[in-house]
Design a protein around this motif. Sequence first.
Motif, PDB file in Angstrom:
ATOM      1  N   GLY A 286     -10.451 -12.760 -23.149  1.00  0.00           N
ATOM      2  CA  GLY A 286      -9.138 -12.190 -23.380  1.00  0.00           C
ATOM      3  C   GLY A 286      -9.121 -10.672 -23.432  1.00  0.00           C
ATOM      4  O   GLY A 286     -10.035  -9.993 -22.941  1.00  0.00           O
TER       5      GLY A 286
ATOM      6  N   GLU B  11      -1.684 -11.969 -21.870  1.00  0.00           N
ATOM      7  CA  GLU B  11      -1.618 -13.331 -22.403  1.00  0.00           C
ATOM      8  C   GLU B  11      -1.081 -14.318 -21.373  1.00  0.00           C
ATOM      9  O   GLU B  11      -1.631 -15.412 -21.200  1.00  0.00           O
ATOM     10  CB  GLU B  11      -0.763 -13.350 -23.663  1.00  0.00           C
TER      11      GLU B  11
ATOM     12  N   ILE C 274      -3.609 -15.391 -18.843  1.00  0.00           N
ATOM     13  CA  ILE C 274      -4.591 -16.318 -19.424  1.00  0.00           C
ATOM     14  C   ILE C 274      -3.989 -17.714 -19.510  1.00  0.00           C
ATOM     15  O   ILE C 274      -4.646 -18.708 -19.180  1.00  0.00           O
ATOM     16  CB  ILE C 274      -5.072 -15.805 -20.796  1.00  0.00           C
ATOM     17  N   LEU C 275      -2.743 -17.805 -19.936  1.00  0.00           N
ATOM     18  CA  LEU C 275      -2.074 -19.105 -20.012  1.00  0.00           C
ATOM     19  C   LEU C 275      -1.964 -19.739 -18.628  1.00  0.00           C
ATOM     20  O   LEU C 275      -2.239 -20.943 -18.463  1.00  0.00           O
ATOM     21  CB  LEU C 275      -0.688 -18.955 -20.636  1.00  0.00           C
TER      22      LEU C 275
ATOM     23  N   ILE D 287      -5.309 -21.149 -17.695  1.00  0.00           N
ATOM     24  CA  ILE D 287      -5.588 -22.404 -18.411  1.00  0.00           C
ATOM     25  C   ILE D 287      -4.810 -23.550 -17.779  1.00  0.00           C
ATOM     26  O   ILE D 287      -5.326 -24.660 -17.631  1.00  0.00           O
ATOM     27  CB  ILE D 287      -5.294 -22.255 -19.914  1.00  0.00           C
TER      28      ILE D 287
ATOM     29  N   PRO E 165     -11.057 -15.399 -26.975  1.00  0.00           N
ATOM     30  CA  PRO E 165      -9.675 -14.963 -26.803  1.00  0.00           C
ATOM     31  C   PRO E 165      -9.402 -13.549 -27.281  1.00  0.00           C
ATOM     32  O   PRO E 165      -8.272 -13.071 -27.163  1.00  0.00           O
ATOM     33  CB  PRO E 165      -8.876 -15.953 -27.646  1.00  0.00           C
TER      34      PRO E 165
ATOM     35  N   LEU F 237      -6.092 -12.342 -29.343  1.00  0.00           N
ATOM     36  CA  LEU F 237      -5.180 -13.486 -29.243  1.00  0.00           C
ATOM     37  C   LEU F 237      -5.611 -14.628 -30.167  1.00  0.00           C
ATOM     38  O   LEU F 237      -4.798 -15.484 -30.513  1.00  0.00           O
ATOM     39  CB  LEU F 237      -5.092 -13.980 -27.799  1.00  0.00           C
ATOM     40  N   THR F 238      -6.866 -14.612 -30.562  1.00  0.00           N
ATOM     41  CA  THR F 238      -7.385 -15.602 -31.507  1.00  0.00           C
ATOM     42  C   THR F 238      -6.493 -15.721 -32.730  1.00  0.00           C
ATOM     43  O   THR F 238      -6.234 -16.819 -33.221  1.00  0.00           O
ATOM     44  CB  THR F 238      -8.793 -15.164 -31.996  1.00  0.00           C
TER      45      THR F 238
ATOM     46  N   SER G  78      -1.879 -16.026 -31.234  1.00  0.00           N
ATOM     47  CA  SER G  78      -1.208 -16.696 -30.129  1.00  0.00           C
ATOM     48  C   SER G  78      -1.078 -18.213 -30.293  1.00  0.00           C
ATOM     49  O   SER G  78      -2.028 -18.967 -30.045  1.00  0.00           O
ATOM     50  CB  SER G  78      -1.908 -16.392 -28.803  1.00  0.00           C
TER      51      SER G  78
ATOM     52  N   LEU H 161      -1.378 -19.657 -26.714  1.00  0.00           N
ATOM     53  CA  LEU H 161      -2.754 -19.929 -26.285  1.00  0.00           C
ATOM     54  C   LEU H 161      -3.227 -21.249 -26.867  1.00  0.00           C
ATOM     55  O   LEU H 161      -3.829 -22.070 -26.181  1.00  0.00           O
ATOM     56  CB  LEU H 161      -3.679 -18.784 -26.703  1.00  0.00           C
ATOM     57  N   ARG H 162      -2.954 -21.461 -28.130  1.00  0.00           N
ATOM     58  CA  ARG H 162      -3.326 -22.719 -28.785  1.00  0.00           C
ATOM     59  C   ARG H 162      -2.699 -23.903 -28.054  1.00  0.00           C
ATOM     60  O   ARG H 162      -3.362 -24.901 -27.771  1.00  0.00           O
ATOM     61  CB  ARG H 162      -2.876 -22.692 -30.237  1.00  0.00           C
TER      62      ARG H 162
ATOM     63  N   GLU I 141     -15.147 -21.852 -28.792  1.00  0.00           N
ATOM     64  CA  GLU I 141     -14.599 -20.531 -29.109  1.00  0.00           C
ATOM     65  C   GLU I 141     -15.765 -19.612 -29.467  1.00  0.00           C
ATOM     66  O   GLU I 141     -16.590 -19.948 -30.314  1.00  0.00           O
ATOM     67  CB  GLU I 141     -13.641 -20.667 -30.290  1.00  0.00           C
TER      68      GLU I 141
END
Length: 153
Positions: free
Chosen positions: A17, A62, A65-66, A69, A84, A87-88, A91, A94-95, A107
């Motif tokens: 990220g 972000e 990245i989404l 995924i 991440p 963003l950990t 977000s 993201l989760r 992770e």
Amino acid sequence: MKTRKQTTSGMIHVINGPNLDMLGKREPDIYGALTLDQINGELKARAETLGLSLNFFQSNHEGMILDYIHLTFEREPAGVIINPGALTHTSVALRDALSMLSCPIVEVHLSNIHKRETFRHTSMIADIATGQLTGFGHYGYRMALDFLHSLSS
């Protein structure tokens, strides 16, 4: 928490990220002196010895990245290693995206997020990840790869 399937074939996706493209330059006393390219090179060499295929992705955005995924979901990955970055801690999106995956997710954090500022102690994805490696520096990526390999052995 849903059970994540163990896949014996397919690609392992390594997702990094925001700000991880600045490794080796940004706060090396916290994040180490290696660049992301160097870490990826070491990981690729290790994967080759294990007979694994990797795909690397990094973005400071972000949404990108989404989107990645979502593409990963369509490809039925063997596993995901994700750092991440910030963003950990923030977000939910993201989760939610990672929750769609049925593969193992590891992770990774270079620094020990639990020994840093209080806001870094909470991970939005820790409880949906198969495992979390924090504070092992760049070795955490290799540990994650070795763990995913052990699931397919």
